[in-house]
Design a protein around this motif. Sequence first.
Motif, mmCIF file in Angstrom:
data_model
loop_
_atom_site.group_PDB
_atom_site.id
_atom_site.type_symbol
_atom_site.label_atom_id
_atom_site.label_comp_id
_atom_site.label_asym_id
_atom_site.label_seq_id
_atom_site.Cartn_x
_atom_site.Cartn_y
_atom_site.Cartn_z
ATOM 1 N N ARG A 91 -51.115 89.266 39.585
ATOM 2 C CA ARG A 91 -49.821 88.572 39.673
ATOM 3 C C ARG A 91 -49.493 88.129 41.103
ATOM 4 N NH1 ARG A 91 -48.318 93.228 36.334
ATOM 5 N NH2 ARG A 91 -48.360 92.499 34.176
ATOM 6 N N SER A 92 -50.199 88.656 42.080
ATOM 7 C CA SER A 92 -49.901 88.395 43.493
ATOM 8 C C SER A 92 -50.326 86.988 43.916
ATOM 9 C CB SER A 92 -50.620 89.425 44.367
ATOM 10 O OG SER A 92 -52.005 89.101 44.475
ATOM 11 N N ALA A 93 -50.014 86.656 45.163
ATOM 12 C CA ALA A 93 -50.375 85.345 45.731
ATOM 13 C C ALA A 93 -51.895 85.164 45.813
ATOM 14 C CB ALA A 93 -49.741 85.182 47.103
ATOM 15 N N ASP A 94 -52.661 86.239 45.734
ATOM 16 C CA ASP A 94 -54.129 86.122 45.757
ATOM 17 C C ASP A 94 -54.672 85.394 44.525
ATOM 18 O OD1 ASP A 94 -54.338 87.448 48.158
ATOM 19 O OD2 ASP A 94 -54.914 89.380 47.271
ATOM 20 N N PHE A 95 -53.955 85.495 43.403
ATOM 21 C CA PHE A 95 -54.458 84.905 42.167
ATOM 22 C C PHE A 95 -53.398 84.033 41.483
ATOM 23 C CE2 PHE A 95 -57.232 88.585 42.831
ATOM 24 C CZ PHE A 95 -58.467 87.963 42.768
ATOM 25 N N LEU A 96 -52.615 84.613 40.581
ATOM 26 C CA LEU A 96 -51.680 83.825 39.766
ATOM 27 C C LEU A 96 -50.414 83.413 40.507
ATOM 28 C CD1 LEU A 96 -51.937 85.775 36.388
ATOM 29 C CD2 LEU A 96 -53.093 83.658 37.038
ATOM 30 N N HIS A 97 -50.043 84.158 41.523
ATOM 31 C CA HIS A 97 -48.837 83.875 42.322
ATOM 32 C C HIS A 97 -47.651 83.585 41.399
ATOM 33 C CE1 HIS A 97 -46.616 82.113 45.796
ATOM 34 N NE2 HIS A 97 -47.247 83.118 46.397
ATOM 35 N N VAL A 98 -47.329 84.574 40.564
ATOM 36 C CA VAL A 98 -46.326 84.367 39.508
ATOM 37 C C VAL A 98 -44.924 84.099 40.053
ATOM 38 C CG1 VAL A 98 -47.665 85.685 37.825
ATOM 39 C CG2 VAL A 98 -45.879 86.834 39.156
ATOM 40 N N ASP A 99 -44.635 84.510 41.286
ATOM 41 C CA ASP A 99 -43.319 84.199 41.860
ATOM 42 C C ASP A 99 -43.136 82.690 42.024
ATOM 43 O OD1 ASP A 99 -42.605 86.856 41.966
ATOM 44 O OD2 ASP A 99 -43.217 87.120 44.054
ATOM 45 N N ASN A 100 -44.199 82.002 42.399
ATOM 46 C CA ASN A 100 -44.136 80.541 42.570
ATOM 47 C C ASN A 100 -44.503 79.775 41.299
ATOM 48 O OD1 ASN A 100 -43.431 80.947 45.202
ATOM 49 N ND2 ASN A 100 -45.192 79.887 46.074
ATOM 50 N N PHE A 101 -45.365 80.365 40.468
ATOM 51 C CA PHE A 101 -45.869 79.686 39.272
ATOM 52 C C PHE A 101 -45.697 80.598 38.052
ATOM 53 C CE2 PHE A 101 -48.625 78.571 42.948
ATOM 54 C CZ PHE A 101 -48.127 77.293 43.159
ATOM 55 N N PRO A 102 -44.454 80.774 37.588
ATOM 56 C CA PRO A 102 -44.197 81.722 36.494
ATOM 57 C C PRO A 102 -44.690 81.254 35.126
ATOM 58 C CG PRO A 102 -42.181 80.579 37.077
ATOM 59 C CD PRO A 102 -43.226 80.151 38.084
ATOM 60 N N LYS A 103 -45.003 79.980 34.988
ATOM 61 C CA LYS A 103 -45.428 79.446 33.690
ATOM 62 C C LYS A 103 -46.725 78.652 33.826
ATOM 63 C CE LYS A 103 -41.531 80.641 31.660
ATOM 64 N NZ LYS A 103 -41.529 81.875 30.913
ATOM 65 N N ALA A 104 -47.521 78.716 32.794
ATOM 66 C CA ALA A 104 -48.652 77.811 32.606
ATOM 67 C C ALA A 104 -48.371 77.102 31.291
ATOM 68 C CB ALA A 104 -49.962 78.579 32.531
ATOM 69 N N SER A 105 -48.876 75.885 31.135
ATOM 70 C CA SER A 105 -48.591 75.161 29.895
ATOM 71 C C SER A 105 -49.761 74.265 29.507
ATOM 72 C CB SER A 105 -47.324 74.325 30.030
ATOM 73 O OG SER A 105 -47.494 73.324 31.006
ATOM 74 N N PHE A 106 -49.805 73.975 28.222
ATOM 75 C CA PHE A 106 -50.800 73.044 27.692
ATOM 76 C C PHE A 106 -50.091 72.098 26.744
ATOM 77 C CE2 PHE A 106 -53.727 71.648 24.371
ATOM 78 C CZ PHE A 106 -54.704 71.047 25.149
ATOM 79 N N SER A 107 -50.384 70.802 26.873
ATOM 80 C CA SER A 107 -49.840 69.783 25.989
ATOM 81 C C SER A 107 -50.977 68.857 25.575
ATOM 82 C CB SER A 107 -48.744 68.998 26.714
ATOM 83 O OG SER A 107 -48.204 68.021 25.872
ATOM 84 N N SER A 108 -51.268 68.807 24.286
ATOM 85 C CA SER A 108 -52.384 67.975 23.828
ATOM 86 C C SER A 108 -52.059 66.498 23.992
ATOM 87 C CB SER A 108 -52.713 68.288 22.367
ATOM 88 O OG SER A 108 -51.652 67.906 21.522
ATOM 89 N N THR A 109 -53.111 65.721 24.253
ATOM 90 C CA THR A 109 -52.975 64.270 24.354
ATOM 91 C C THR A 109 -53.780 63.563 23.270
ATOM 92 O OG1 THR A 109 -54.771 64.214 25.979
ATOM 93 C CG2 THR A 109 -52.496 64.279 26.832
ATOM 94 N N LYS A 110 -54.825 64.232 22.766
ATOM 95 C CA LYS A 110 -55.582 63.663 21.645
ATOM 96 C C LYS A 110 -56.425 64.750 20.988
ATOM 97 C CE LYS A 110 -59.466 61.930 24.399
ATOM 98 N NZ LYS A 110 -60.287 60.779 24.755
ATOM 99 N N ILE A 111 -56.748 64.495 19.724
ATOM 100 C CA ILE A 111 -57.614 65.376 18.940
ATOM 101 C C ILE A 111 -58.823 64.539 18.542
ATOM 102 C CG2 ILE A 111 -57.801 66.859 16.905
ATOM 103 C CD1 ILE A 111 -55.576 67.769 18.827
ATOM 104 N N VAL A 112 -60.009 65.081 18.790
ATOM 105 C CA VAL A 112 -61.243 64.354 18.485
ATOM 106 C C VAL A 112 -61.999 65.116 17.394
ATOM 107 C CG1 VAL A 112 -63.378 63.413 19.421
ATOM 108 C CG2 VAL A 112 -61.336 63.568 20.890
ATOM 109 N N PRO A 113 -61.970 64.627 16.142
ATOM 110 C CA PRO A 113 -62.704 65.299 15.068
ATOM 111 C C PRO A 113 -64.209 65.297 15.347
ATOM 112 C CG PRO A 113 -61.084 63.765 14.180
ATOM 113 C CD PRO A 113 -61.179 63.494 15.659
ATOM 114 N N LYS A 114 -64.865 66.398 14.993
ATOM 115 C CA LYS A 114 -66.310 66.562 15.159
ATOM 116 C C LYS A 114 -66.920 66.889 13.792
ATOM 117 C CE LYS A 114 -66.918 67.013 19.631
ATOM 118 N NZ LYS A 114 -67.422 65.985 20.483
ATOM 119 N N ALA A 115 -68.191 67.183 13.773
ATOM 120 C CA ALA A 115 -68.874 67.549 12.533
ATOM 121 C C ALA A 115 -68.504 68.977 12.117
ATOM 122 C CB ALA A 115 -70.383 67.449 12.736
#
Length: 190
Positions: A91-115
């Motif tokens: 959680r420290s500034a060495d890695f995730l630095h949660v004080d500055n970056f409390p959230k991560a997020s993902f938002s899809s832009t497209k779905i590509v069907p495969k076999a």
Amino acid sequence: MKKLILATLLSAAMAAPALHAADYDIDTSGAHAFVNFKVSHLGYSWLHGRFNTFKGTFSYDEAKLADAKIQLEIDTASVDSNHAERDKHLRSADFLHVDNFPKASFSSTKIVPKADGKFDVVGNFTFHGVTKEITIAASKTGEGKDPWGGYRAGFQGTTEIKLTDFGIKNILGPASESIYLDLVVEGVRK
């Protein structure tokens, strides 16, 4: 015998296709979704962990898979590697630095069907203050009515990200540069 009947009913329910496009809430309250990770420790072993707190939604129609969408938000302070002191360091500034970056997020832009029922989920991943496009290799686990009168759909996916691409420089050598995310998502139809 009861177990066999229940298993048969659940299998039949999960095999039933969705009738139309639907919106789902990711089932985090029932602990039926997971954001797990692993990273190499010095190239000698694997460190496994998870993020305990996250939320999200997805929209899905089996007949129009390319139109599906997913949104996910992760509380980075909820990192859990089963070791309190290591988690404090993560959680420290060495890695995730949660004080500055409390959230991560993902938002899809497209779905590509495969076999073979597989598909790629492409989207923007914001982590440690950096946003980059990533691809999640995904597949559907199943869908159908649940025993409580609801309707559920489940998916799983994996991706690899390089920590240095997201501004995390404090890695333990080349073997530890990549983190592998394993996502298990079960949604309850709204």
